[in-house]
Design a protein around this motif. Sequence first.
Motif, short mmCIF file in Angstrom:
data_model
loop_
_atom_site.label_atom_id
_atom_site.label_comp_id
_atom_site.label_asym_id
_atom_site.label_seq_id
_atom_site.Cartn_x
_atom_site.Cartn_y
_atom_site.Cartn_z
N ASN A 139 21.32 -7.53 38.26
CA ASN A 139 22.75 -7.22 38.16
C ASN A 139 23.36 -7.68 36.84
N SER A 140 22.54 -7.71 35.81
CA SER A 140 23.00 -8.20 34.51
C SER A 140 23.88 -7.17 33.80
N VAL A 141 25.03 -7.62 33.32
CA VAL A 141 25.88 -6.77 32.49
C VAL A 141 25.46 -6.90 31.02
N ILE A 142 24.85 -8.02 30.67
CA ILE A 142 24.37 -8.21 29.29
C ILE A 142 23.52 -7.02 28.87
N GLU A 143 22.52 -6.74 29.68
CA GLU A 143 21.60 -5.65 29.34
C GLU A 143 22.33 -4.32 29.21
N ARG A 186 30.39 -8.09 41.49
CA ARG A 186 29.49 -7.88 40.36
C ARG A 186 29.14 -6.39 40.20
N GLU A 199 25.43 -3.77 28.41
CA GLU A 199 26.21 -3.72 27.18
C GLU A 199 25.30 -3.56 25.96
N GLN A 200 24.18 -4.26 25.97
CA GLN A 200 23.23 -4.13 24.85
C GLN A 200 22.73 -2.69 24.71
N SER A 219 31.92 -4.76 38.61
CA SER A 219 31.93 -5.03 37.16
C SER A 219 30.98 -4.07 36.45
N LEU A 220 29.80 -3.87 37.02
CA LEU A 220 28.84 -2.92 36.43
C LEU A 220 29.39 -1.50 36.45
N PHE A 239 32.02 -0.99 33.92
CA PHE A 239 31.43 -0.92 32.58
C PHE A 239 30.85 0.47 32.33
#
Lengths: 308, 308, 308, 308
Positions: free
Chosen positions: C101-105, C171, C107-108, C174-175, C178
């Motif tokens: 559930n990473s948003v970092i990835e 979460r 966004e990258q 949030s994804l 995004f």
Amino acid sequence: MGHAALETLQGFLVGLDARMKRAHKRGRVAHYIPQLASVDVHQFGISVCLASGERLSAGDAATPFSIQSISKVFSLAIALGRHGDRLWKRVGKEPSNYTFNSVIELEQEGGKPRNPFVNAGALVTTDAMLDAPDAGGGLDRLMDFVRTAAGDDRISIDEQVAASEYRTAYRNFSLAYFLRSCGNLHMECERLLQIYCRQCAITMNCEQLASAGRFLAGFDSAAHLLNPAQARSINALMLLAGHYDGSGDFAYSVGFPGKSGVGGGILAVVPGHASIAVWSPGLNAFGNSLLGTRALQELSEFTGWSVF
Amino acid sequence: MGHAALETLQGFLVGLDARMKRAHKRGRVAHYIPQLASVDVHQFGISVCLASGERLSAGDAATPFSIQSISKVFSLAIALGRHGDRLWKRVGKEPSNYTFNSVIELEQEGGKPRNPFVNAGALVTTDAMLDAPDAGGGLDRLMDFVRTAAGDDRISIDEQVAASEYRTAYRNFSLAYFLRSCGNLHMECERLLQIYCRQCAITMNCEQLASAGRFLAGFDSAAHLLNPAQARSINALMLLAGHYDGSGDFAYSVGFPGKSGVGGGILAVVPGHASIAVWSPGLNAFGNSLLGTRALQELSEFTGWSVF
Amino acid sequence: MGHAALETLQGFLVGLDARMKRAHKRGRVAHYIPQLASVDVHQFGISVCLASGERLSAGDAATPFSIQSISKVFSLAIALGRHGDRLWKRVGKEPSNYTFNSVIELEQEGGKPRNPFVNAGALVTTDAMLDAPDAGGGLDRLMDFVRTAAGDDRISIDEQVAASEYRTAYRNFSLAYFLRSCGNLHMECERLLQIYCRQCAITMNCEQLASAGRFLAGFDSAAHLLNPAQARSINALMLLAGHYDGSGDFAYSVGFPGKSGVGGGILAVVPGHASIAVWSPGLNAFGNSLLGTRALQELSEFTGWSVF
Amino acid sequence: MGHAALETLQGFLVGLDARMKRAHKRGRVAHYIPQLASVDVHQFGISVCLASGERLSAGDAATPFSIQSISKVFSLAIALGRHGDRLWKRVGKEPSNYTFNSVIELEQEGGKPRNPFVNAGALVTTDAMLDAPDAGGGLDRLMDFVRTAAGDDRISIDEQVAASEYRTAYRNFSLAYFLRSCGNLHMECERLLQIYCRQCAITMNCEQLASAGRFLAGFDSAAHLLNPAQARSINALMLLAGHYDGSGDFAYSVGFPGKSGVGGGILAVVPGHASIAVWSPGLNAFGNSLLGTRALQELSEFTGWSVF
């Protein structure tokens, strides 16, 4: 500053030293270099050079210590004086989210360090400080600068500390080779690291360091070392990035620029008013002198020297 | 495979070679090493070793090329055979999001490379492949393994390529020093990089490389080189991570394990059926042989060799 | 598979169930949804559908559980069947370094999820699965597919689980927002999340799930659900990314594709041979069923079903 | 400031306006909100409030504009005044490497925004500014504060701008839900975003904004709005992080604190000397007013107001 004000400030420094000497929570001494690990954590010293020319000190202000990352201020001053704003093509002037030796950040920025106070940035400024790839006396220039700024020819390098750091400088080698792979280093990595480790191993006491910082405080007498606009620029960068990931906290609680070293020293500048050196070897979680930071905070509150 | 099936496959390979020779879009030859940059992009070769012992080839299958990262498969085989699952304490077995030479990933993982096929991981397996920090004949062991696997003593190293790569191996030095700063390298970085660059500079042709891959395909004759369970493990890792950031795409479109090299070679394995070497020097955007990948995709569709 | 072989396999499954029932180390039940947190950790079930049409089961193979992320396989099948390779413009087919559930990835990658099995990717495939932004029966299509694949009309959604997940789906919101900010979602986030949470709350038992997976195993009877090449593609993606950050470990130790869910289920596919469902609610550090993974590893070793 | 000095400064401002009006390179107007995209890029205004109580202005100082992110200064003032240093448990006071709306940074920091001037941090301070989750008049408090600080009751919200921003606030929703998933938001995301978008849509002109900033400049008359130590803290944070990824550049070239908004306004503070508002709608690469930044740089050089 008048005579009475000087006496009041001197009294404050003496009391400050007494409070710091008694403090229970002193932080931890840096342990990764044997010579730093063996330093007595109970020491504290402070020295303040004023615009009027006086110097006030208290505590262990005459005890020498390893200035470590504080040396980045001097190499930046030389590199900036030499190259001017062209320097910013090779190194940024923005604060950093990451630890001082992070390669992540360097790779994200394509090999251009965020600022001259993270290790990668300091490697670039040291590289830029030198005249040419084959410059014989790289460190001579830096030692000249520091001795002139401090007005003290006795300042020297602790070669044992330098050799010890060089032997385990793997992470700095990693940063240097990364910079080299991006074309952002002119010297050979081995030679640069030797110079860099010797630069970090400069030994000074608070009195010498406070004197050496006067050229940043805008005192007339120091203008031959660096032009005032460039000195102001360095102050701005110290405020933004002088205390690693505790820079915001330092700006917030102390309110004037400073640069810390892992040896426990901090060089702080109150533009127009004072150049300050404080030293206590125990470090806080960010790697900055715990009592040094606290002392500067108390001094800032007492004097009203916050730039904000 | 019966005689008729063999003839059919041979016919397919000949046609494949003809199609690949005519292809307009051929990718770009790696340019960072002079010896690789000067290779003629119009070449294509393929060789297939079957479980039954036959070998079928087409095109420039006898032309030698630099195997580069394909050598990581052999050093991994030796390191895994020597250390067993203890190896995975030093290097992971998970795929990677980042480019093959990323320090970001290495720092995020605390100095443990994600897998043995990113450069940092290959540095660790090469380090682990050697007996002891002072092993004299690091590469002898690897050359013995490759020659035995291929059944060909003439396989050798192109020392010019090795020397050329070593001279500009800044990024690999950065990775090595980072590993060393985390205690995950036993050898000195200089010595390791010398061995690593020579390992990458092994020269083979498709016939030799296909033969050398038989130990991964589970053919009985190869069991003395590596136990079958470990061979399967290497195949799994090749499927997950053998083509850098194009690994998913390769698994998706080809459907069996493979490892590419920047020299344009790919070693592919169809467990129980075939060991395949394909070579064409032009690379796609991921740094894998463009026509080599396409040829394997057509071969997979023709033979139904996808493991899925 | 002959009668004797079937009996041998059945005997193995019964023994496997007995060993798993006795295991001390069982992992931890997912705790973030009340309905999942209260499941008895001592349960274990397995069911195997063979190419020949037989189904063998052992343990709690008839006990229903929440399939959670396993549902991503079915929504992917529908989206891929509908859009073909155009789907890969919206979602990648590469493995992932980050948590599910990473948003970092996200966004990258500029809003394009790495693969359909991280949450962001599953949100995109669910969005793509639907006909049109105002499709009334989003989930009808999925339920039809699952029931047809399993040959069982009784499969349903646990609306309590769905409602519970929706209430705390911050979460995933949030994804989704995004993705929406990048133009990679057509539906309103609220509506999509409602569908997504209901999809995850599908309840099945091992027998139903094993049956539902036959279309991925290449059995002739399932070809009407998805064309074989696309089924193979899904298998490849499951191998690469079906077990979050434990995908490499699963590929390495089990050797065939699988997709896990936080409810403790795993759907595994042995192309040409078997569709397998295993369930045990305790999870390992990666969020995959601890005993389910171990059981599949033992089954793989017993049968030699590794694709490598 | 004496009469002559005032006249000199007024003359400088008039000349500055003339130079800025003639500038060819003006930057690009923010385009993501229709109401901002249609603003005439040729406008420029500046207003300076001095410690002595005078206000000097030039150019379009009476033309209203959308203050956007400058509003973060006011919500921070209220939140800090209400919660004191407890606020820093929810939001950091360190600079940021990432863009103002990055979720990467928020996830890396475990849901604690780096500072109150990135969007995530501003969402937290807006949340903290309110009394209670069910506070009816969230924005009343902010409007009261701004009107009191400016001494002007006519300051209002452009509801069209607010509604327009809310409709496309996907990225801010993503940030808000991420914060909520970490337990760092008390309000419902929808309600918070409505308030946040209205806060950003406050309309002021340079004269009003310069007046509203006096409480940060340490003028005695403003002490009832915020205690001086907290005002200094806000100045420190503005210097560190007030201009997104151009904060270092602003500190370096201007030398005193400021906060920019995407509407083209900048509120700048010279502690003890001046509160300054400048406005020109064209933005530079960092999203800060191009001519506004240049004007402040010239003003800083003219007056010597750099804090360094």
